[in-house]
Motif scaffolding. Structure first.
Motif, PDB file in Angstrom:
ATOM      1  N   ARG A  34      24.225 -34.490  19.488  1.00  0.00           N
ATOM      2  CA  ARG A  34      24.360 -35.836  19.544  1.00  0.00           C
ATOM      3  C   ARG A  34      25.284 -35.863  20.857  1.00  0.00           C
ATOM      4  NH1 ARG A  34      28.269 -38.700  15.421  1.00  0.00           N
ATOM      5  NH2 ARG A  34      29.741 -37.656  16.683  1.00  0.00           N
ATOM      6  N   GLY A  35      25.119 -37.034  21.590  1.00  0.00           N
ATOM      7  CA  GLY A  35      25.932 -37.162  22.759  1.00  0.00           C
ATOM      8  C   GLY A  35      24.947 -36.681  24.128  1.00  0.00           C
ATOM      9  N   ASN A  36      25.936 -36.694  25.031  1.00  0.00           N
ATOM     10  CA  ASN A  36      25.218 -36.189  26.390  1.00  0.00           C
ATOM     11  C   ASN A  36      26.319 -35.334  27.295  1.00  0.00           C
ATOM     12  OD1 ASN A  36      26.899 -38.052  27.516  1.00  0.00           O
ATOM     13  ND2 ASN A  36      25.551 -39.659  27.283  1.00  0.00           N
ATOM     14  N   ALA A  37      25.728 -34.935  28.416  1.00  0.00           N
ATOM     15  CA  ALA A  37      26.792 -34.063  29.413  1.00  0.00           C
ATOM     16  C   ALA A  37      28.165 -34.937  29.317  1.00  0.00           C
ATOM     17  CB  ALA A  37      26.162 -33.874  30.438  1.00  0.00           C
ATOM     18  N   PHE A  38      28.330 -36.148  29.562  1.00  0.00           N
ATOM     19  CA  PHE A  38      29.445 -36.784  29.773  1.00  0.00           C
ATOM     20  C   PHE A  38      30.324 -36.669  28.461  1.00  0.00           C
ATOM     21  CE2 PHE A  38      32.267 -40.672  29.266  1.00  0.00           C
ATOM     22  CZ  PHE A  38      32.892 -40.482  30.307  1.00  0.00           C
ATOM     23  N   SER A  39      29.646 -36.926  27.438  1.00  0.00           N
ATOM     24  CA  SER A  39      30.598 -36.953  25.911  1.00  0.00           C
ATOM     25  C   SER A  39      31.168 -35.607  25.782  1.00  0.00           C
ATOM     26  CB  SER A  39      29.776 -37.576  24.914  1.00  0.00           C
ATOM     27  OG  SER A  39      28.718 -36.918  24.686  1.00  0.00           O
ATOM     28  N   ARG A  40      30.296 -34.575  26.205  1.00  0.00           N
ATOM     29  CA  ARG A  40      30.910 -33.345  25.901  1.00  0.00           C
ATOM     30  C   ARG A  40      31.827 -32.981  26.653  1.00  0.00           C
ATOM     31  NH1 ARG A  40      25.258 -32.387  25.475  1.00  0.00           N
ATOM     32  NH2 ARG A  40      24.929 -31.634  27.377  1.00  0.00           N
ATOM     33  N   TRP A  41      31.817 -33.397  28.045  1.00  0.00           N
ATOM     34  CA  TRP A  41      33.045 -33.143  29.147  1.00  0.00           C
ATOM     35  C   TRP A  41      34.251 -33.660  28.532  1.00  0.00           C
ATOM     36  CZ3 TRP A  41      35.385 -36.835  31.841  1.00  0.00           C
ATOM     37  CH2 TRP A  41      36.179 -36.335  32.732  1.00  0.00           C
ATOM     38  N   LEU A  42      33.917 -34.832  28.264  1.00  0.00           N
ATOM     39  CA  LEU A  42      35.055 -35.800  27.745  1.00  0.00           C
ATOM     40  C   LEU A  42      35.629 -35.187  26.414  1.00  0.00           C
ATOM     41  CD1 LEU A  42      36.752 -38.145  27.736  1.00  0.00           C
ATOM     42  CD2 LEU A  42      35.246 -39.350  26.301  1.00  0.00           C
ATOM     43  N   GLY A  43      34.934 -34.544  25.576  1.00  0.00           N
ATOM     44  CA  GLY A  43      35.623 -34.138  24.535  1.00  0.00           C
ATOM     45  C   GLY A  43      36.229 -32.602  24.854  1.00  0.00           C
ATOM     46  N   ARG A  44      35.721 -31.749  25.525  1.00  0.00           N
ATOM     47  CA  ARG A  44      36.275 -30.688  26.298  1.00  0.00           C
ATOM     48  C   ARG A  44      37.643 -30.754  27.096  1.00  0.00           C
ATOM     49  NH1 ARG A  44      30.941 -29.484  27.491  1.00  0.00           N
ATOM     50  NH2 ARG A  44      31.218 -29.669  29.758  1.00  0.00           N
ATOM     51  N   SER A  45      37.555 -32.091  27.738  1.00  0.00           N
ATOM     52  CA  SER A  45      38.831 -32.256  28.463  1.00  0.00           C
ATOM     53  C   SER A  45      39.967 -32.589  27.653  1.00  0.00           C
ATOM     54  CB  SER A  45      38.479 -33.417  29.518  1.00  0.00           C
ATOM     55  OG  SER A  45      37.385 -33.090  30.393  1.00  0.00           O
ATOM     56  N   LEU A  46      39.613 -33.468  26.498  1.00  0.00           N
ATOM     57  CA  LEU A  46      40.550 -33.883  25.620  1.00  0.00           C
ATOM     58  C   LEU A  46      41.298 -32.807  24.839  1.00  0.00           C
ATOM     59  CD1 LEU A  46      39.092 -37.431  24.086  1.00  0.00           C
ATOM     60  CD2 LEU A  46      41.044 -37.087  25.568  1.00  0.00           C
ATOM     61  N   LEU A  47      40.256 -31.920  24.473  1.00  0.00           N
ATOM     62  CA  LEU A  47      40.762 -30.601  23.824  1.00  0.00           C
ATOM     63  C   LEU A  47      41.564 -29.872  24.593  1.00  0.00           C
ATOM     64  CD1 LEU A  47      39.968 -29.710  20.955  1.00  0.00           C
ATOM     65  CD2 LEU A  47      38.394 -28.161  21.773  1.00  0.00           C
ATOM     66  N   ARG A  48      41.253 -29.592  26.091  1.00  0.00           N
ATOM     67  CA  ARG A  48      42.306 -28.775  26.910  1.00  0.00           C
ATOM     68  C   ARG A  48      43.477 -29.436  27.084  1.00  0.00           C
ATOM     69  NH1 ARG A  48      37.277 -27.595  29.487  1.00  0.00           N
ATOM     70  NH2 ARG A  48      37.702 -29.358  30.898  1.00  0.00           N
ATOM     71  N   LEU A  49      43.428 -30.981  27.082  1.00  0.00           N
ATOM     72  CA  LEU A  49      44.799 -31.722  27.431  1.00  0.00           C
ATOM     73  C   LEU A  49      45.656 -31.610  26.386  1.00  0.00           C
ATOM     74  CD1 LEU A  49      45.887 -33.986  29.200  1.00  0.00           C
ATOM     75  CD2 LEU A  49      44.796 -35.739  27.904  1.00  0.00           C
TER      76      LEU A  49
END
Length: 212
Positions: free
Chosen positions: A12-27
């Motif tokens: 589910r989702g796309n490259a942007f949503s995956r990037w956003l999730g990874r960014s939040l996790l790293r944050l």
């Protein structure tokens, strides 16, 4: 390191949503360990469950991975705009008035769908449950799908995927799962652990006063 998903895992989702999730996790300082099996259907169990933060981490993690997963929620919660949001996040309605129980309705979803990942917190509550709820095992065994354990470790700030367990004897499977959580899990609030997980981690367990 973000696990690479196999082609059979529902997405589910796309490259942007995956990037956003990874960014939040790293944050927030969290990361992944382990891998998911490349199968189209599975039951993922999340342990330990002692805080609302656990659910937030799960949603961020699923978004980062791009996994399409669902939870079973009573159908009355799906009225109005909230229902649209719940369905988007993968929730599926359970008809409490149906003669079929929650387990049977969930198994029917597995039989109907070509791909389906179900998320369950077997502790069932954030407040020191005396035992796990067995529904996850009944569903997985009846549907013929593996149970995949995921541990939240608040000491190391990791979401850790364990080896899949093909359900058979409940007591033997529970020992294997608790062995994984004893090695890899650590709660946000140790005093709220369920008794099986507390004992696996070598911690004292007692029912919380607000649960009496």
């Amino acid at each position: 390191m973000t696990p690479v998903l196999g082609p059979q895992v529902p997405r589910r989702g796309n490259a942007f949503s995956r990037w956003l999730g990874r960014s939040l996790l790293r944050l927030i300082g969290w990361d992944f360990e382990g891998t998911l099996p490349d199968v189209p259907k599975m039951v993922i169990i999340g342990v330990p469950h002692t805080s609302n933060v656990d659910g937030v981490l799960a949603m961020i993690g699923l978004t980062a991975l791009g996994i399409r997963a669902g939870t079973m929620i009573k159908d009355s919660a799906f009225r109005g705009p909230l229902g649209i949001a719940l369905r988007w996040f993968g929730a599926l309605p359970v008809n409490r008035r149906s003669p079929k129980g929650v387990v049977e309705q969930t198994v029917e979803v597995f039989e109907r769908e070509r791909q389906f990942v179900l998320l369950i917190a077997p502790e069932g509550t954030r407040s020191a449950a005396p035992e796990w709820k067995r529904g996850f095992h009944h569903v997985a065994r009846s549907a013929g799908v593996p149970v995949v354990p995921v541990a939240a470790n608040y000491r190391r700030r990791r979401l850790i995927f364990g080896a899949p367990v093909q359900p058979g004897d409940y007591d033997a499977d529970l020992r294997a799962l608790l062995g994984f959580y004893a090695e890899h899990g650590w709660p946000r609030h140790p005093a709220r652990l369920s008794r099986p997980v507390a004992e696996a981690l070598g911690l004292a367990w007692r029912p919380r006063a607000d649960d009496d």
